[in-house]
Design a protein around this motif. Structure first.
Motif, PDB file in Angstrom:
ATOM      1  N   LEU A 186     -12.738  -3.487  -0.375  1.00  0.00           N
ATOM      2  CA  LEU A 186     -12.391  -2.124  -0.766  1.00  0.00           C
ATOM      3  C   LEU A 186     -13.589  -1.390  -1.363  1.00  0.00           C
ATOM      4  CD1 LEU A 186      -8.965  -2.440  -2.621  1.00  0.00           C
ATOM      5  CD2 LEU A 186      -9.361  -1.521  -0.340  1.00  0.00           C
ATOM      6  N   ASN A 219       0.850  -1.188   0.000  1.00  0.00           N
ATOM      7  CA  ASN A 219       0.000   0.000   0.000  1.00  0.00           C
ATOM      8  C   ASN A 219       0.886   1.237   0.000  1.00  0.00           C
ATOM      9  OD1 ASN A 219      -2.036   1.888   0.290  1.00  0.00           O
ATOM     10  ND2 ASN A 219      -2.514   1.345   2.417  1.00  0.00           N
ATOM     11  N   GLN A 266     -10.874   3.128  -3.799  1.00  0.00           N
ATOM     12  CA  GLN A 266      -9.628   2.701  -3.157  1.00  0.00           C
ATOM     13  C   GLN A 266      -8.780   1.802  -4.060  1.00  0.00           C
ATOM     14  OE1 GLN A 266     -11.689   1.086   0.394  1.00  0.00           O
ATOM     15  NE2 GLN A 266     -10.412   2.469   1.614  1.00  0.00           N
ATOM     16  N   TYR A 267      -9.294   1.464  -5.248  1.00  0.00           N
ATOM     17  CA  TYR A 267      -8.533   0.613  -6.155  1.00  0.00           C
ATOM     18  C   TYR A 267      -7.270   1.330  -6.622  1.00  0.00           C
ATOM     19  CZ  TYR A 267     -12.934  -2.043  -6.723  1.00  0.00           C
ATOM     20  OH  TYR A 267     -14.082  -2.766  -6.523  1.00  0.00           O
ATOM     21  N   HIS A 268      -6.300   0.537  -7.051  1.00  0.00           N
ATOM     22  CA  HIS A 268      -5.059   1.100  -7.581  1.00  0.00           C
ATOM     23  C   HIS A 268      -5.367   2.096  -8.704  1.00  0.00           C
ATOM     24  CE1 HIS A 268      -0.798   1.222  -8.767  1.00  0.00           C
ATOM     25  NE2 HIS A 268      -1.295   1.383  -9.985  1.00  0.00           N
ATOM     26  N   GLN A 322      -3.958   6.230  -5.644  1.00  0.00           N
ATOM     27  CA  GLN A 322      -3.725   5.006  -4.880  1.00  0.00           C
ATOM     28  C   GLN A 322      -2.725   4.088  -5.574  1.00  0.00           C
ATOM     29  OE1 GLN A 322      -4.363   4.361  -1.881  1.00  0.00           O
ATOM     30  NE2 GLN A 322      -5.874   2.751  -1.563  1.00  0.00           N
ATOM     31  N   TYR A 381      -7.872   8.901  -4.631  1.00  0.00           N
ATOM     32  CA  TYR A 381      -8.405   8.360  -3.380  1.00  0.00           C
ATOM     33  C   TYR A 381      -9.543   9.227  -2.834  1.00  0.00           C
ATOM     34  CZ  TYR A 381      -8.577   6.471   1.339  1.00  0.00           C
ATOM     35  OH  TYR A 381      -9.002   5.907   2.519  1.00  0.00           O
ATOM     36  N   TYR A 401      -7.766  -6.902   1.224  1.00  0.00           N
ATOM     37  CA  TYR A 401      -8.489  -5.762   0.675  1.00  0.00           C
ATOM     38  C   TYR A 401      -9.769  -6.203  -0.048  1.00  0.00           C
ATOM     39  CZ  TYR A 401      -3.984  -3.467   1.511  1.00  0.00           C
ATOM     40  OH  TYR A 401      -2.839  -2.981   2.085  1.00  0.00           O
ATOM     41  N   ARG A 440     -10.264  -1.439 -12.655  1.00  0.00           N
ATOM     42  CA  ARG A 440      -9.483  -2.487 -11.993  1.00  0.00           C
ATOM     43  C   ARG A 440      -9.116  -3.602 -12.975  1.00  0.00           C
ATOM     44  NH1 ARG A 440     -11.846  -5.234  -6.464  1.00  0.00           N
ATOM     45  NH2 ARG A 440      -9.865  -5.848  -5.507  1.00  0.00           N
ATOM     46  N   LEU A 487      -1.642   0.277  -4.826  1.00  0.00           N
ATOM     47  CA  LEU A 487      -2.133  -0.755  -3.926  1.00  0.00           C
ATOM     48  C   LEU A 487      -2.234  -2.097  -4.633  1.00  0.00           C
ATOM     49  CD1 LEU A 487      -3.523  -1.073  -1.024  1.00  0.00           C
ATOM     50  CD2 LEU A 487      -5.684  -0.904  -2.267  1.00  0.00           C
ATOM     51  N   ASP A 488      -1.872  -3.149  -3.935  1.00  0.00           N
ATOM     52  CA  ASP A 488      -2.160  -4.512  -4.402  1.00  0.00           C
ATOM     53  C   ASP A 488      -3.631  -4.777  -4.107  1.00  0.00           C
ATOM     54  OD1 ASP A 488      -2.293  -7.204  -5.028  1.00  0.00           O
ATOM     55  OD2 ASP A 488      -1.237  -7.847  -3.208  1.00  0.00           O
ATOM     56  N   ASP A 489      -4.524  -4.254  -4.960  1.00  0.00           N
ATOM     57  CA  ASP A 489      -5.949  -4.297  -4.631  1.00  0.00           C
ATOM     58  C   ASP A 489      -6.572  -5.674  -4.843  1.00  0.00           C
ATOM     59  OD1 ASP A 489      -6.331  -4.391  -7.423  1.00  0.00           O
ATOM     60  OD2 ASP A 489      -6.741  -2.241  -7.552  1.00  0.00           O
TER      61      ASP A 489
END
Length: 429
Positions: A334, A300, A338-340, A322, A344, A331, A351, A324-326
């Motif tokens: 989420l 993150n 909040q996804y990569h 963001q 934010y 996660y 995604r 992130l390893d969503d």
């Protein structure tokens, strides 16, 4: 008899492999339709919505239609101008495809990439009757694009009776096409015909479309493009003017919580259990930033955009994009914003375009006025005007979203996320 058949099989396999350039694999064995199925012009979303039994029933009917209209003759695939499209049994992501085709007057064809139309092939003569829709411009364009380039850069078709050579390279949605050695599509975004609100699917089959006249195909070979090569291709496009803002050795040119970051194997890394927003010494207004990102499992972090130099960039900066390893199990719940790649709390990104953790991703961020655009591994996953976000879905105010200048940086959240090849091109003089 069995020995003779075995020798013929080996000879055919050797023929197919000999036609494949180094690093390429043959998609067609020169003998039969092994490795290919039938499928018409059909939405992959509708196909995915069918039950397994319904898909199997459809596929059986499509394969029967394939067998009625496709054959192998003199080492080439031949279609009579009707029926379903010949479709690879496998799906592909990033790849380079080479093939030859020969068609006839009046024919209209194309190549679907990731199950999406299409690299156009057609009769480009006036007698073909389609100059009113662009046939005079030639084959080899992305004819179904609406926003991005759709017509070929040059007319490169050979006369009827000749074999045309096509080379297609696709990295993310970024598509380049060469027809008979001439560039007809230059790194253009291929749009998602099936749902123009979404990017091109990350993976899908290759389809040989045909209707209106006989077309023959041969020499079909494909090379899958790995992450390192894909990142290099993406890095080399887009013009000059980029400034290197990380020297690969130390944090010279960076400020903020420098003790919470380190340089590991030529990359900036947030120390495990540490955080804060490391940011550039220089401020930026409009800019394009490029970098490679390596996420550990569950990693993150975030990109600070027009950061004021203190406080939480997600609220006081223009935004935090963001990182992130969503897909990590932790996660699973989420919110979409909040996804990569998301701004934010403000605008969700699309995604499904990250590479597996432990693999370097290439990301480009373009900030122009109040608009921010994120392209991940060659696919645009966010394109939003933050001035239009009057009611953020996070339920919180984001007072910094209209900032016109600030620092660029990395918002660490205790995980060892890495960044390398960090470059910025100022766009406001």
């Amino acid at each position: 008899m069995r020995t003779v058949l075995a020798l013929l099989f080996l000879a055919g396999t050797a023929f197919a492999q000999e036609r494949a350039p180094a690093g390429f694999q043959p998609l067609f064995n020169g003998r039969d339709l092994d490795g290919w199925r039938g499928q018409p012009h059909f939405s992959p979303y509708d196909l995915a919505a069918l039950s397994a039994a319904e898909r199997a029933e459809r596929q059986a009917a499509w394969n029967a239609d394939r067998d009625a209209h496709w054959r192998v003759e003199d080492g080439a695939l031949v279609n009579d101008g009707a029926g379903v499209y010949l479709t690879t049994a496998r799906d592909y992501g990033d790849f380079e495809l080479q093939l030859e085709y020969r068609t006839v007057a009046g024919a209209d064809s194309g190549i679907y990439l990731r199950g999406t139309p299409q690299v156009q092939i057609w009769d480009t003569t006036e007698a073909g009757g389609k100059w009113n829709i662009g046939a005079d411009k030639g084959s080899g364009g992305l004819w179904n694009n609406q926003t991005h380039p759709r017509m070929p850069l040059v007319h490169a078709d050979l006369p009827f009776g000749a074999w045309n050579q096509l080379r297609i390279r696709q990295v993310g949605a970024r598509t380049s096409v060469w027809l008979n050695g001439q560039l007809t599509v230059d790194f253009a975004v291929m749009e998602n015909y099936w749902n123009r609100e979404l990017p091109l699917p990350a993976r899908g089959p290759i389809q040989l479309q045909t209707h209106g006249g006989e077309i023959r195909w041969r020499g079909l070979t494909l090379r899958e493009i790995g992450a390192e090569e894909a990142n290099g291709i993406l890095q080399e496009h887009g013009g000059g003017g980029f400034e290197t803002v990380f020297n690969g050795r130390d944090l010279d040119g960076w400020q903020g919580p420098v003790d919470d970051y380190e340089v590991v194997d030529g990359a900036i890394q947030c120390k495990q259990g540490h955080g804060g927003t490391l940011h550039t010494v220089a401020e930026y207004g409009d800019f394009v930033a490029r970098m490679e990102i390596l996420l550990p499992p569950g990693g993150n972090n975030g990109l600070a955009i027009r950061y004021p130099g203190s406080g939480d960039t997600a609220y006081l900066g223009m935004c935090e994009l963001q990182v992130l390893d969503d897909g990590a199990a932790q996660y699973a719940n989420l919110k979409p914003w909040q996804y990569h790649g998301s701004a934010y709390g403000q605008v969700p990104a699309q995604r499904g375009y990250q590479r597996p953790t432990g693999t370097w991703n290439f990301q480009e961020v373009t900030v122009l006025g109040s608009r921010v655009r994120v392209e991940l591994n060659g696919t645009v996953i966010l394109d939003a005007d933050l001035a239009a976000v009057e009611t953020p879905p996070s339920g919180h105010e984001h007072p910094g979203r209209l900032r016109t200048r600030g620092y660029f940086g990395f918002a660490g959240h205790n995980d060892p996320v890495r960044y390398r090849n960090v470059r910025i091109r100022p766009m406001d003089g």
